[in-house]
Design a protein around this motif. Structure first.
Motif, short mmCIF file in Angstrom:
data_model
loop_
_atom_site.label_atom_id
_atom_site.label_comp_id
_atom_site.label_asym_id
_atom_site.label_seq_id
_atom_site.Cartn_x
_atom_site.Cartn_y
_atom_site.Cartn_z
N GLN A 159 -4.60 -10.08 -0.62
CA GLN A 159 -4.31 -10.42 -2.01
C GLN A 159 -5.45 -11.25 -2.55
N LYS A 188 -11.54 2.43 -5.71
CA LYS A 188 -11.46 3.04 -4.38
C LYS A 188 -12.87 3.17 -3.84
N TYR A 194 -6.52 -1.61 3.12
CA TYR A 194 -7.56 -1.08 3.99
C TYR A 194 -6.95 -0.08 4.97
N VAL A 234 -11.00 1.70 1.29
CA VAL A 234 -10.55 0.50 0.61
C VAL A 234 -9.98 0.90 -0.75
N ARG A 272 -3.89 -5.60 4.58
CA ARG A 272 -3.73 -5.88 3.15
C ARG A 272 -4.31 -7.24 2.85
N THR A 317 -5.19 -8.84 -7.75
CA THR A 317 -5.57 -7.58 -7.11
C THR A 317 -5.10 -7.56 -5.66
N GLN A 318 -4.41 -6.47 -5.30
CA GLN A 318 -4.03 -6.28 -3.90
C GLN A 318 -4.96 -5.20 -3.32
N VAL A 319 -5.57 -5.51 -2.18
CA VAL A 319 -6.51 -4.60 -1.55
C VAL A 319 -5.88 -4.04 -0.28
N ASN A 331 -3.81 -3.12 -9.17
CA ASN A 331 -3.51 -4.25 -10.05
C ASN A 331 -2.10 -4.75 -9.78
N GLU A 352 -7.91 -0.64 -4.20
CA GLU A 352 -7.53 -1.84 -4.93
C GLU A 352 -6.50 -1.49 -5.99
#
Length: 123
Positions: A65, A103, A73, A91, A63, A69-71, A95, A93
């Protein structure tokens, strides 16, 4: 002697079936979570939430930040004895409300933390 040979023959399938969950009978090796294109297509931008994704695929391997946005993987590696190896990352993403905003898939992942896979991939 025949009894010993018979015992070994009968025990072989049991020994093979108790190997690592990541090994397959043909010697390949997999790690991570595979998310297929069909599964990706079910994730709707603006509707799918982090909880939906976690229920469907489990926790992400990584993960990050980036501002609001939090991504997430989801890395997947499959090393084959024959044919081309698979190395990809899904991947996702989200909000700050936890709703999917983007995506994508990449055909390469960074270091996995697994020395076997990293060595096979030249990392």
């Amino acid at each position: 002697m025949r009894a010993l040979a018979l015992a070994l023959i009968l025990a072989t399938p049991l020994a093979v079936s108790t190997t690592s969950a990541h090994a397959n009978p043909f010697g390949g090796y997999t790690t991570g979570i595979e998310i297929t294109q069909q599964q990706m297509d079910t994730l709707e931008i603006g509707k799918t939430t982090q909880n939906n994704v976690r229920e469907k695929f489990g926790a992400p391997g990584r993960r990050e930040q980036l501002g609001d946005t939090q991504v997430w993987y989801y890395d997947y590696v499959k090393i084959k004895h024959f044919g081309k190896n698979v190395q990809e990352a899904t991947v996702l993403e989200f909000n700050k409300q936890g709703v999917l905003t983007a995506k994508s898939k990449s055909n390469a992942v960074g270091k996995t933390g697994n020395p076997l896979i990293d060595a096979a991939n030249g990392k």
